[in-house]
Design a protein around this motif. Sequence first.
Motif, PDB file in Angstrom:
ATOM      1  N   ASP A   1       0.857  -1.182   0.000  1.00 48.06           N
ATOM      2  CA  ASP A   1       0.000   0.000   0.000  1.00 48.06           C
ATOM      3  C   ASP A   1       0.897   1.237   0.000  1.00 48.06           C
ATOM      4  OD1 ASP A   1      -1.807   2.008   0.349  1.00 48.06           O
ATOM      5  OD2 ASP A   1      -2.724   1.191   2.168  1.00 48.06           O
ATOM      6  N   TYR A   2       0.916   1.955  -1.121  1.00 54.08           N
ATOM      7  CA  TYR A   2       1.750   3.152  -1.252  1.00 54.08           C
ATOM      8  C   TYR A   2       1.081   4.396  -0.682  1.00 54.08           C
ATOM      9  CZ  TYR A   2       5.275   0.880  -4.193  1.00 54.08           C
ATOM     10  OH  TYR A   2       6.287   0.081  -4.665  1.00 54.08           O
ATOM     11  N   GLY A   3      -0.166   4.261  -0.225  1.00 49.55           N
ATOM     12  CA  GLY A   3      -0.842   5.423   0.339  1.00 49.55           C
ATOM     13  C   GLY A   3      -1.220   6.424  -0.735  1.00 49.55           C
ATOM     14  N   LEU A   4      -0.908   7.697  -0.489  1.00 48.58           N
ATOM     15  CA  LEU A   4      -1.288   8.764  -1.405  1.00 48.58           C
ATOM     16  C   LEU A   4      -0.293   8.882  -2.564  1.00 48.58           C
ATOM     17  CD1 LEU A   4      -2.267  11.524   1.184  1.00 48.58           C
ATOM     18  CD2 LEU A   4      -3.828  10.132  -0.188  1.00 48.58           C
ATOM     19  N   LEU A   5      -0.780   8.621  -3.773  1.00 43.67           N
ATOM     20  CA  LEU A   5       0.015   8.786  -4.994  1.00 43.67           C
ATOM     21  C   LEU A   5      -0.879   9.327  -6.093  1.00 43.67           C
ATOM     22  CD1 LEU A   5       2.150   5.516  -5.437  1.00 43.67           C
ATOM     23  CD2 LEU A   5       2.941   7.734  -4.602  1.00 43.67           C
TER      24      LEU A   5
END
Length: 553
Positions: free
Chosen positions: A157-161
């Motif tokens: 999970d890269y979060g905010l991109l």
Amino acid sequence: MNNLPVHQAIAVGASKHPHKGKNVFSYGTAGIRCRADILDPVLYRLGLLVVLRSRAVRATIGVVITASHNPEQDNGAKVVEPMGEMLLQTWEGYATQIANTSDEDLGQCVQSLISELNIDMALPANIFLARDTRPSSFGLAQALIDGIQALKGDYIDYGLLSTPQLHYMVRCQNTQGGYGNPTEHGYYSKLASAFTKVREQQSETDESEYTGELSVDGANGIGALKIQQMCQHLNNQLKISVYNDGTHGQLNDRCGADFVKVQQKPPHGMPTEEAGRKCVSLDGDADRIVYYFVDSDGVFHLLDGDKIATLIAGYIQELLTAANLQLNMGLVQTAYANGSSTQYATDVLKVPVACACTGVKHLHHRAQDFDVGVYFEANGHGTVLFSALATEKINSASQDERLSSDQRQAATTLKYLQDLINETVGDAISDMLVVECILHAKGWTMTDWNAAYTDLPNRQLKVKVKDRRVIQTTNAERCATTPAGLQEAIDGIVSKYNNARSFVRPSGTEDIVRIYAEADTQVAADSLAYEVATKVYHLADGVGDPPAQPSSS
């Protein structure tokens, strides 16, 4: 859950994300997109699907949770293929199928897909996921993760991109670093390094009026955050002021690339009083970009995807010629491209132009037919694709001592320019850096760039109909084949106007027919659009009030 049989694990997950069956979902070019409050069961199901896709192709698959330029209350999801491309069209059908399957039938649906596609469930599955800044995105990401885990998939999970950043990372991962480092820092470093190297190849003349000062409208979205992080890697080579940065105002509310393109005016929250001030708008997930400025007379000028495409295509053509590289280059547009841009590319730039159906996946596929394929939709979504042959020839020429220093320099500039371009998908940040490199090389102001050609006045209308399927088209949507007599009627109407054209196409999601018209004056374009809309209303079972006659005529 991971130790449960497949059917039971799916059922346990589905109980946490119940499908009420009240809505019908469809996966298209933009993925699945609708109101966020009904998406939870769909994201769970997409989690199941991407695990199957990962095992089917034996590669990492991506999912980004976003609804791009839609209002903040909407959301959606896009699946990213191993090379960073959009989901294969056959799998769009599977995505639609699973998204609409009831809780009771979900296990059987998954098992049927496993059998039909001969998927080895013992293989590993790896998913990259990310999300935009919408308040609903975090919860929807958890639904997606639950689906992934139900089928024993692994995920990061890269979060905010931004959407393009996730596309980039998926390709990096599947090329084992050959395309770059699959991290956010790797993305910024690659682009910043390439930007610097391209600029170092260029010689700025004393007469240059180029300025690297930009005002960027971040649409109150993810692009505002990421462009500020990009700035930290550029070493002040550009002076970027970010507005609509998400601290005030809602995502895409009276701002962003789509607002500017459709409304033909600057966004709220962005100072544009200074004549010639270079302004840029991104969309909600930072894959679209448009430029614009206000001149000394207070007149607004939009430099959209057509202007960006011709700028990039012309510059690459110059470099190919200077490097003496014989490569097949083309510009891909849709029917919505302004006729002046097509004529400019063909007659002035001498770049062949191909037309594809509306939708980025169609342009991307068509661009692959060229060694160097530039594609942009008028809305500002586009990029450049380089074939393996083009990459090999460019790299070889940059090191070939038999060539002149000027030829090697042109090839070297092309090599670094390719590194600056995000070939996986349209990328507003990458495209902005490419445009700035080209304007720097030419020493151009916004006025200089805008003067390359003048857009023909145009108008877009829409007509509500009983069933949009009554409209069928061919020739990349430029010609209507049904209902009978419609295309002949359009041809007759167009013949009455100067330098004119018009086409109609059905909406992909609702019972609406879209009309596009352009002519030598705005009054003529408005009148042409009205006449064609009226003909569509009568021949294609229009509903509601008939088209309103334009006040300008």
